[in-house]
Design a protein around this motif. Structure first.
Motif, PDB file in Angstrom:
ATOM      1  N   ASN A  29       0.833  -1.216   0.000  1.00  0.00           N
ATOM      2  CA  ASN A  29       0.000   0.000   0.000  1.00  0.00           C
ATOM      3  C   ASN A  29       0.863   1.259   0.000  1.00  0.00           C
ATOM      4  O   ASN A  29       0.781   2.074   0.912  1.00  0.00           O
ATOM      5  CB  ASN A  29      -0.943   0.020   1.205  1.00  0.00           C
ATOM      6  N   GLU A  30       1.716   1.387  -0.978  1.00  0.00           N
ATOM      7  CA  GLU A  30       2.662   2.510  -1.007  1.00  0.00           C
ATOM      8  C   GLU A  30       2.353   3.500  -2.130  1.00  0.00           C
ATOM      9  O   GLU A  30       3.252   4.122  -2.678  1.00  0.00           O
ATOM     10  CB  GLU A  30       4.102   1.980  -1.136  1.00  0.00           C
ATOM     11  N   GLN A  31       1.079   3.672  -2.492  1.00  0.00           N
ATOM     12  CA  GLN A  31       0.773   4.565  -3.614  1.00  0.00           C
ATOM     13  C   GLN A  31       1.203   6.014  -3.357  1.00  0.00           C
ATOM     14  O   GLN A  31       1.523   6.734  -4.287  1.00  0.00           O
ATOM     15  CB  GLN A  31      -0.717   4.507  -3.960  1.00  0.00           C
ATOM     16  N   ASP A  64       5.302  -5.975  -5.128  1.00  0.00           N
ATOM     17  CA  ASP A  64       3.995  -5.656  -4.551  1.00  0.00           C
ATOM     18  C   ASP A  64       3.565  -6.787  -3.626  1.00  0.00           C
ATOM     19  O   ASP A  64       3.262  -7.888  -4.073  1.00  0.00           O
ATOM     20  CB  ASP A  64       2.965  -5.442  -5.668  1.00  0.00           C
ATOM     21  N   ASP A  65       3.538  -6.476  -2.324  1.00  0.00           N
ATOM     22  CA  ASP A  65       3.231  -7.495  -1.322  1.00  0.00           C
ATOM     23  C   ASP A  65       1.719  -7.513  -1.034  1.00  0.00           C
ATOM     24  O   ASP A  65       1.276  -7.205   0.066  1.00  0.00           O
ATOM     25  CB  ASP A  65       4.035  -7.181  -0.046  1.00  0.00           C
ATOM     26  N   GLY A  66       0.962  -7.842  -2.055  1.00  0.00           N
ATOM     27  CA  GLY A  66      -0.493  -7.950  -1.882  1.00  0.00           C
ATOM     28  C   GLY A  66      -1.173  -6.649  -1.484  1.00  0.00           C
ATOM     29  O   GLY A  66      -2.086  -6.666  -0.643  1.00  0.00           O
ATOM     30  N   ALA A 119      10.421   1.249   0.697  1.00  0.00           N
ATOM     31  CA  ALA A 119       9.827   2.099  -0.329  1.00  0.00           C
ATOM     32  C   ALA A 119       9.646   3.550   0.123  1.00  0.00           C
ATOM     33  O   ALA A 119       9.458   4.439  -0.699  1.00  0.00           O
ATOM     34  CB  ALA A 119       8.459   1.535  -0.709  1.00  0.00           C
ATOM     35  N   ASP A 120       9.719   3.784   1.444  1.00  0.00           N
ATOM     36  CA  ASP A 120       9.282   5.092   1.954  1.00  0.00           C
ATOM     37  C   ASP A 120      10.386   6.147   2.044  1.00  0.00           C
ATOM     38  O   ASP A 120      10.215   7.164   2.705  1.00  0.00           O
ATOM     39  CB  ASP A 120       8.623   4.904   3.316  1.00  0.00           C
ATOM     40  N   LEU A 121      11.542   5.886   1.433  1.00  0.00           N
ATOM     41  CA  LEU A 121      12.671   6.819   1.394  1.00  0.00           C
ATOM     42  C   LEU A 121      13.302   7.046   2.764  1.00  0.00           C
ATOM     43  O   LEU A 121      13.992   8.035   2.973  1.00  0.00           O
ATOM     44  CB  LEU A 121      12.258   8.166   0.769  1.00  0.00           C
ATOM     45  N   GLN A 122      13.078   6.124   3.702  1.00  0.00           N
ATOM     46  CA  GLN A 122      13.761   6.244   5.000  1.00  0.00           C
ATOM     47  C   GLN A 122      15.219   5.812   4.852  1.00  0.00           C
ATOM     48  O   GLN A 122      16.082   6.297   5.569  1.00  0.00           O
ATOM     49  CB  GLN A 122      13.070   5.370   6.049  1.00  0.00           C
ATOM     50  N   ASP A 123      15.461   4.893   3.908  1.00  0.00           N
ATOM     51  CA  ASP A 123      16.833   4.468   3.629  1.00  0.00           C
ATOM     52  C   ASP A 123      17.427   5.453   2.625  1.00  0.00           C
ATOM     53  O   ASP A 123      16.875   5.635   1.538  1.00  0.00           O
ATOM     54  CB  ASP A 123      16.828   3.057   3.020  1.00  0.00           C
ATOM     55  N   GLU A 227       1.575   5.946   5.831  1.00  0.00           N
ATOM     56  CA  GLU A 227       1.715   5.523   7.228  1.00  0.00           C
ATOM     57  C   GLU A 227       2.628   4.323   7.357  1.00  0.00           C
ATOM     58  O   GLU A 227       2.772   3.556   6.412  1.00  0.00           O
ATOM     59  CB  GLU A 227       0.340   5.120   7.761  1.00  0.00           C
ATOM     60  N   SER A 228       3.204   4.164   8.558  1.00  0.00           N
ATOM     61  CA  SER A 228       4.043   2.997   8.805  1.00  0.00           C
ATOM     62  C   SER A 228       3.193   1.730   8.717  1.00  0.00           C
ATOM     63  O   SER A 228       2.061   1.705   9.176  1.00  0.00           O
ATOM     64  CB  SER A 228       4.674   3.090  10.191  1.00  0.00           C
ATOM     65  N   LYS A 229       3.763   0.700   8.080  1.00  0.00           N
ATOM     66  CA  LYS A 229       3.061  -0.581   7.999  1.00  0.00           C
ATOM     67  C   LYS A 229       3.563  -1.502   9.102  1.00  0.00           C
ATOM     68  O   LYS A 229       3.291  -2.689   9.109  1.00  0.00           O
ATOM     69  CB  LYS A 229       3.277  -1.237   6.629  1.00  0.00           C
ATOM     70  N   TYR A 230       4.344  -0.959  10.005  1.00  0.00           N
ATOM     71  CA  TYR A 230       4.886  -1.727  11.121  1.00  0.00           C
ATOM     72  C   TYR A 230       4.399  -1.160  12.441  1.00  0.00           C
ATOM     73  O   TYR A 230       5.148  -0.515  13.146  1.00  0.00           O
ATOM     74  CB  TYR A 230       6.427  -1.712  11.093  1.00  0.00           C
TER      75      TYR A 230
END
Ligand code: UDP
Ligand code: MG
Length: 331
Positions: A29-31, A64-66, A119-123, A227-230
């Motif tokens: 869910n990273e749109q 894409d993880d579902g 995917a969220d550009l934290q790295d 949002e965080s997925k963790y």
């Protein structure tokens, strides 16, 4: 970093080596972040190609993880527009670790090395240059390590630092402050493929492989969007999984606890026996009730702990497939 990492000189000095590197990016869910992440990754890969460090066969692979949002359609559109982008669609949501593994195992067939990043550009994408330089200097594994945690909340910082300390106390060999931002050579990936475990904790497995490695420090940014997925629950589950997949120390601790309680109980029993013969004292009821509740609690929680190991063995014995690839877009 090691002494023989020669290629990391100035930006315009071309490295003598040129490799095909795939960058695997798990997406659930990273749109919201995909447009920016794809733009920045494309710039970086094109820059490295023009510097002669990467071949033009290198790819950015979004896994894409579902996802239930528009993520897969966006990945397919990116692939249509530019073959630099590839897509790997899993049949359903299998969680971050399995999504990374699916990407790594699929891409190892095509690349000299594979980098995994969120995917969220934290790295920090700019650390990729140093990853490639370290790879070209002969390191099979390059770990991205967070130099600071200032962008994390105090709670996340505390729990994360505690997690690494506890893991090391339990004898699990993990790299401090390294998550899943890393480069692995093809032979390291071939070795990773030999680990068939279902309870996947890549941070614990990769150091077991051995092979020369280097560390590249980077500053972790805040999540770019979405949002965080963790959430905390998933984070605690990952931590528990990490410890129980790599250490049986908790079971040994339960044994030690059992012995300690037995010794204490014998002492308490002796005390009660003596007290029973001294009318002025009598057997203190509160002590008895306290002891019963304490031992019940300890017995049940210890059984729970042992049960969770048995649960893991159950999962490993069944050895169910870790993921299914539904679609692969690769030109
Ligand atoms: N992710 C995934 N499957 C999941 C959960 C997360 O592929 O079931 C991906 C997510 O899209 C992201 C990465 O794993 O690229 C890390 O997740 P997130 O940034 O939400 O975690 P945090 O940085 O908050 O710990
Ligand atoms: Mg994140």
């Amino acid at each position: 970093m090691t002494a023989n990492s020669q290629p990391s000189m100035t930006a315009n000095t071309p490295s003598t080596k040129c490799s095909t590197v795939y960058i695997v990016v798990p997406c659930y869910n990273e749109q919201e972040v995909l447009p920016e992440t794809s733009k920045r990754l494309k710039e970086k890969v094109n820059q490295l190609i023009s510097q002669g460090k990467l071949t033009n066969k290198s790819r950015i692979v979004f896994v894409d993880d579902g996802s239930r949002d528009n993520t897969w359609n966006m990945i397919a559109a990116l692939h249509e527009e530019d073959p630099l982008f590839s897509g790997l669609k899993l049949s359903r949501n299998r969680g971050h670790q399995n999504a990374v593994l699916a990407g790594l195992l699929t891409c190892k067939e095509y690349a000299d090395a594979v980098i995994s990043m969120d995917a969220d550009l934290q790295d920090d994408i700019n650390a990729i240059d140093a990853f490639i330089d370290e790879f070209h200097s002969g390191h099979d594994i390059v770990y991205g390590v967070r130099s600071k945690r200032e962008t994390d909340t105090a709670f996340k910082r505390l729990t994360a630092e505690g997690f690494y300390k506890i893991m090391q106390k339990f004898g699990v060999d993990i790299i401090d402050n390294h998550a899943d931002y890393r480069l692995m050579s093809r032979r390291a990936l071939d070795a990773l493929a030999e680990y068939k475990e279902v309870n996947l904790f890549l941070r614990g497995i990769v150091p077991l492989i051995g092979y020369p490695y280097a560390i590249v420090k980077y500053e972790r940014a805040e999540r770019f969007a979405g949002e965080s997925k963790y959430p905390l629950k998933k984070m605690l589950a990952l931590a528990f999984d990490g410890i129980t997949s790599f250490s049986v120390k908790p079971i040994k601790m339960v044994t030690a606890l059992g012995v300690t309680i037995t010794v204490l109980s014998v002492l308490a029993l002796l005390y009660c026996l003596v007290a029973a013969f001294i009318p002025a004292i009598g057997v203190p009821n509160l002590v008895i009730v306290g002891c019963i509740f304490l031992s019940c609690g300890l017995i049940i929680s210890s059984l729970g702990l042992i049960g969770s190991y048995i649960g893991k063995i159950y999962g490993e014995v069944k050895a169910r497939p870790r993921f299914f690839v539904e679609d692969l877009l690769l030109k």
